[in-house]
Design a protein around this motif. Structure first.
Motif, PDB file in Angstrom:
ATOM      1  N   GLY A  95     -24.371 -16.416  -9.764  1.00 28.93           N
ATOM      2  CA  GLY A  95     -23.242 -16.696  -8.883  1.00 28.93           C
ATOM      3  C   GLY A  95     -23.714 -17.337  -7.593  1.00 28.93           C
ATOM      4  O   GLY A  95     -24.898 -17.279  -7.248  1.00 28.93           O
ATOM      5  N   ILE A  96     -22.778 -17.966  -6.889  1.00 32.74           N
ATOM      6  CA  ILE A  96     -23.080 -18.612  -5.618  1.00 32.74           C
ATOM      7  C   ILE A  96     -22.072 -18.173  -4.574  1.00 32.74           C
ATOM      8  O   ILE A  96     -21.024 -17.599  -4.890  1.00 32.74           O
ATOM      9  N   MET A  97     -22.394 -18.462  -3.309  1.00 30.89           N
ATOM     10  CA  MET A  97     -21.596 -18.004  -2.177  1.00 30.89           C
ATOM     11  C   MET A  97     -21.171 -19.190  -1.313  1.00 30.89           C
ATOM     12  O   MET A  97     -21.959 -20.113  -1.102  1.00 30.89           O
ATOM     13  N   LEU A  98     -19.939 -19.167  -0.832  1.00 28.88           N
ATOM     14  CA  LEU A  98     -19.470 -20.143   0.150  1.00 28.88           C
ATOM     15  C   LEU A  98     -18.716 -19.419   1.251  1.00 28.88           C
ATOM     16  O   LEU A  98     -17.775 -18.666   0.970  1.00 28.88           O
ATOM     17  N   VAL A  99     -19.136 -19.642   2.484  1.00 30.62           N
ATOM     18  CA  VAL A  99     -18.428 -19.120   3.651  1.00 30.62           C
ATOM     19  C   VAL A  99     -17.825 -20.314   4.376  1.00 30.62           C
ATOM     20  O   VAL A  99     -18.557 -21.196   4.846  1.00 30.62           O
ATOM     21  N   LYS A 100     -16.488 -20.359   4.459  1.00 30.48           N
ATOM     22  CA  LYS A 100     -15.822 -21.514   5.055  1.00 30.48           C
ATOM     23  C   LYS A 100     -14.353 -21.190   5.277  1.00 30.48           C
ATOM     24  O   LYS A 100     -13.745 -20.500   4.449  1.00 30.48           O
ATOM     25  N   PRO A 101     -13.757 -21.681   6.369  1.00 30.11           N
ATOM     26  CA  PRO A 101     -12.321 -21.461   6.571  1.00 30.11           C
ATOM     27  C   PRO A 101     -11.511 -21.990   5.393  1.00 30.11           C
ATOM     28  O   PRO A 101     -11.816 -23.071   4.860  1.00 30.11           O
ATOM     29  N   PHE A 102     -10.500 -21.274   5.003  1.00 34.86           N
ATOM     30  CA  PHE A 102      -9.720 -21.615   3.809  1.00 34.86           C
ATOM     31  C   PHE A 102      -9.209 -23.062   3.851  1.00 34.86           C
ATOM     32  O   PHE A 102      -9.298 -23.793   2.860  1.00 34.86           O
ATOM     33  N   LEU A 103      -8.663 -23.495   4.986  1.00 38.09           N
ATOM     34  CA  LEU A 103      -8.061 -24.820   5.060  1.00 38.09           C
ATOM     35  C   LEU A 103      -9.099 -25.945   5.080  1.00 38.09           C
ATOM     36  O   LEU A 103      -8.740 -27.114   4.940  1.00 38.09           O
ATOM     37  N   ASP A 104     -10.370 -25.589   5.214  1.00 39.02           N
ATOM     38  CA  ASP A 104     -11.441 -26.595   5.180  1.00 39.02           C
ATOM     39  C   ASP A 104     -12.075 -26.724   3.801  1.00 39.02           C
ATOM     40  O   ASP A 104     -12.897 -27.613   3.574  1.00 39.02           O
ATOM     41  N   ILE A 105     -11.715 -25.846   2.888  1.00 32.48           N
ATOM     42  CA  ILE A 105     -12.331 -25.846   1.558  1.00 32.48           C
ATOM     43  C   ILE A 105     -11.782 -27.009   0.738  1.00 32.48           C
ATOM     44  O   ILE A 105     -10.573 -27.210   0.646  1.00 32.48           O
ATOM     45  N   THR A 106     -12.688 -27.776   0.152  1.00 31.47           N
ATOM     46  CA  THR A 106     -12.282 -28.912  -0.669  1.00 31.47           C
ATOM     47  C   THR A 106     -12.030 -28.459  -2.106  1.00 31.47           C
ATOM     48  O   THR A 106     -12.459 -27.376  -2.521  1.00 31.47           O
ATOM     49  N   GLN A 113     -17.292 -23.052  -6.892  1.00 32.07           N
ATOM     50  CA  GLN A 113     -17.306 -21.586  -6.860  1.00 32.07           C
ATOM     51  C   GLN A 113     -16.785 -20.997  -8.166  1.00 32.07           C
ATOM     52  O   GLN A 113     -17.389 -20.088  -8.736  1.00 32.07           O
ATOM     53  N   MET A 114     -15.672 -21.507  -8.641  1.00 32.38           N
ATOM     54  CA  MET A 114     -15.099 -21.008  -9.884  1.00 32.38           C
ATOM     55  C   MET A 114     -16.040 -21.247 -11.067  1.00 32.38           C
ATOM     56  O   MET A 114     -16.202 -20.375 -11.929  1.00 32.38           O
ATOM     57  N   ASN A 115     -16.665 -22.406 -11.093  1.00 36.32           N
ATOM     58  CA  ASN A 115     -17.573 -22.733 -12.194  1.00 36.32           C
ATOM     59  C   ASN A 115     -18.801 -21.834 -12.213  1.00 36.32           C
ATOM     60  O   ASN A 115     -19.233 -21.364 -13.273  1.00 36.32           O
ATOM     61  N   ASN A 116     -19.386 -21.592 -11.053  1.00 38.05           N
ATOM     62  CA  ASN A 116     -20.638 -20.836 -10.993  1.00 38.05           C
ATOM     63  C   ASN A 116     -20.433 -19.336 -11.054  1.00 38.05           C
ATOM     64  O   ASN A 116     -21.357 -18.600 -11.418  1.00 38.05           O
ATOM     65  N   ASN A 117     -19.253 -18.875 -10.726  1.00 35.06           N
ATOM     66  CA  ASN A 117     -19.001 -17.437 -10.739  1.00 35.06           C
ATOM     67  C   ASN A 117     -18.168 -17.040 -11.972  1.00 35.06           C
ATOM     68  O   ASN A 117     -18.688 -16.455 -12.911  1.00 35.06           O
ATOM     69  N   ALA A 118     -16.886 -17.399 -11.981  1.00 33.22           N
ATOM     70  CA  ALA A 118     -16.011 -16.981 -13.084  1.00 33.22           C
ATOM     71  C   ALA A 118     -16.315 -17.708 -14.392  1.00 33.22           C
ATOM     72  O   ALA A 118     -16.464 -17.091 -15.449  1.00 33.22           O
ATOM     73  N   LYS A 119     -16.418 -19.035 -14.327  1.00 35.25           N
ATOM     74  CA  LYS A 119     -16.618 -19.802 -15.557  1.00 35.25           C
ATOM     75  C   LYS A 119     -17.950 -19.477 -16.219  1.00 35.25           C
ATOM     76  O   LYS A 119     -18.049 -19.417 -17.454  1.00 35.25           O
ATOM     77  N   SER A 120     -18.984 -19.260 -15.419  1.00 29.53           N
ATOM     78  CA  SER A 120     -20.301 -18.956 -15.991  1.00 29.53           C
ATOM     79  C   SER A 120     -20.257 -17.673 -16.804  1.00 29.53           C
ATOM     80  O   SER A 120     -20.828 -17.597 -17.902  1.00 29.53           O
ATOM     81  N   ALA A 150     -11.929  -5.476  -0.624  1.00 26.88           N
ATOM     82  CA  ALA A 150     -11.877  -5.687   0.820  1.00 26.88           C
ATOM     83  C   ALA A 150     -12.190  -7.154   1.095  1.00 26.88           C
ATOM     84  O   ALA A 150     -13.351  -7.532   1.219  1.00 26.88           O
ATOM     85  N   ALA A 151     -11.161  -7.985   1.130  1.00 31.38           N
ATOM     86  CA  ALA A 151     -11.361  -9.424   1.314  1.00 31.38           C
ATOM     87  C   ALA A 151     -12.177  -9.688   2.568  1.00 31.38           C
ATOM     88  O   ALA A 151     -11.939  -9.101   3.628  1.00 31.38           O
ATOM     89  N   THR A 152     -13.152 -10.573   2.430  1.00 31.82           N
ATOM     90  CA  THR A 152     -14.093 -10.830   3.507  1.00 31.82           C
ATOM     91  C   THR A 152     -13.692 -12.065   4.292  1.00 31.82           C
ATOM     92  O   THR A 152     -13.263 -13.066   3.721  1.00 31.82           O
ATOM     93  N   HIS A 153     -13.830 -11.995   5.599  1.00 37.41           N
ATOM     94  CA  HIS A 153     -13.479 -13.099   6.483  1.00 37.41           C
ATOM     95  C   HIS A 153     -14.223 -14.370   6.081  1.00 37.41           C
ATOM     96  O   HIS A 153     -15.441 -14.351   5.875  1.00 37.41           O
ATOM     97  N   LEU A 154     -13.490 -15.473   5.912  1.00 34.34           N
ATOM     98  CA  LEU A 154     -14.039 -16.803   5.613  1.00 34.34           C
ATOM     99  C   LEU A 154     -14.627 -16.929   4.209  1.00 34.34           C
ATOM    100  O   LEU A 154     -15.365 -17.865   3.925  1.00 34.34           O
ATOM    101  N   GLU A 155     -14.282 -15.996   3.319  1.00 37.62           N
ATOM    102  CA  GLU A 155     -14.839 -16.039   1.964  1.00 37.62           C
ATOM    103  C   GLU A 155     -13.728 -16.045   0.907  1.00 37.62           C
ATOM    104  O   GLU A 155     -13.869 -15.480  -0.172  1.00 37.62           O
ATOM    105  N   SER A 156     -12.629 -16.734   1.196  1.00 32.99           N
ATOM    106  CA  SER A 156     -11.467 -16.690   0.299  1.00 32.99           C
ATOM    107  C   SER A 156     -11.776 -17.199  -1.097  1.00 32.99           C
ATOM    108  O   SER A 156     -11.404 -16.574  -2.095  1.00 32.99           O
ATOM    109  N   VAL A 157     -12.461 -18.332  -1.202  1.00 31.04           N
ATOM    110  CA  VAL A 157     -12.719 -18.901  -2.521  1.00 31.04           C
ATOM    111  C   VAL A 157     -13.759 -18.080  -3.283  1.00 31.04           C
ATOM    112  O   VAL A 157     -13.678 -17.929  -4.505  1.00 31.04           O
ATOM    113  N   TYR A 158     -14.723 -17.528  -2.572  1.00 31.40           N
ATOM    114  CA  TYR A 158     -15.710 -16.654  -3.213  1.00 31.40           C
ATOM    115  C   TYR A 158     -15.022 -15.408  -3.759  1.00 31.40           C
ATOM    116  O   TYR A 158     -15.234 -15.017  -4.913  1.00 31.40           O
TER     117      TYR A 158
END
Length: 257
Positions: A95-106, A113-120, A150-158
């Motif tokens: 799995g991989i990690m991304l910390v980024k504001p939700f509205l900045d996520i491409t 994130q989905m490919n490396n975590n859920a899809k894998s 417990a949703a983590t700040h700036l880690e919405s996609v993760y």
């Protein structure tokens, strides 16, 4: 940390097994008597770990694999079955990690994130599960996160990607319980690994208080990779024979307060 659990004669496949919790788990599996196949895209780390364990007399094979790519997973699993007669335990840890504001996520970052975590987890499990069903038994352990509760700040996609994998783990347990399959998820908090240190650094880059002292306030102290690996070992063993479709939080009250 040493273990006295006996996994002699077991064949175990670990994705993301070259470093961190994955590597700690591979070492514990070997020390418990199992043969281990490692899938990881970090070739240097994978070769270093497998060489280390082989030199200690353990049965270990490394396969350079990006488990987010279906073709690579298929090829790797085919090679594993040429070396091992079966797979008794699958540990989906990659799995991989991304910390980024939700509205900045491409969209590309969402897909990554989905490919490396859920899809894998989906790709590897669908290639291993048929053989487990044929032999009438199998154990699957998936690495989730405290972020599913417990949703983590700036880690919405993760958090979203791990939640998808988390529910996949439970759904497989429900669907295949009566065919000898156990599937459980572990949910670690902050762990002393490259992954964990990268997460802390990314958070600090956005001004979020995330030093080790801050972590200590949330969970008492930072978790060591061997402490998570010991839980994986328990779930892989027959000692957890009646644990299925569960989520085990390895977080020292992080999600309890």
């Amino acid at each position: 940390m040493q273990t006295e659990r006996n996994l002699s004669g077991k064949y175990i496949l670990v994705s993301g097994g070259a470093k961190g919790v994955g590597a700690a788990s591979c070492r514990m599996f070997c020390q418990s008597g199992a043969s281990v196949a490692i899938l990881d895209r970090d070739k240097d780390a994978g070769i270093a770990l497998s060489t280390e364990l082989q030199s200690d007399g353990f049965s270990v094979e490394f396969f350079e694999t990006d488990v987010s790519v279906a073709e690579q997973v298929s090829d790797a699993i085919e090679q594993v079955f040429k070396r091992f007669p079966r797979i008794d335990v699958l540990f989906n840890h990659a799995g991989i990690m991304l910390v980024k504001p939700f509205l900045d996520i491409t969209i590309g970052e969402w897909d990554e994130q989905m490919n490396n975590n859920a899809k894998s987890a989906f790709l590897v499990t669908r290639k291993v599960l048929p053989s487990m069903l044929e032999q009438g038994h199998g154990v699957i352990v998936n690495t989730s996160t405290t972020g599913v509760r417990a949703a983590t700040h700036l880690e919405s996609v993760y958090c979203a990607s791990k939640a998808a994998m988390h529910q996949l783990s439970r759904a497989i347990a429900v669907e295949y319980r009566d065919q000898g399959i156990r599937s459980n998820a572990i949910c670690p908090s902050f762990v002393r690994t490259d992954h964990g240190e990268d997460e802390i650094q990314q958070l600090r880059n956005y001004g979020v208080f995330a030093s080790e002292n801050d972590v200590n306030m949330m969970q008492g102290r930072i978790c060591e990779p061997e402490e998570v690996a010991a839980v994986v070992l328990f779930l892989a063993s027959d000692d957890s024979s009646f644990i299925n479709g569960a989520e085990l939080f390895v977080d020292n009250t992080f999600t309890a307060v």
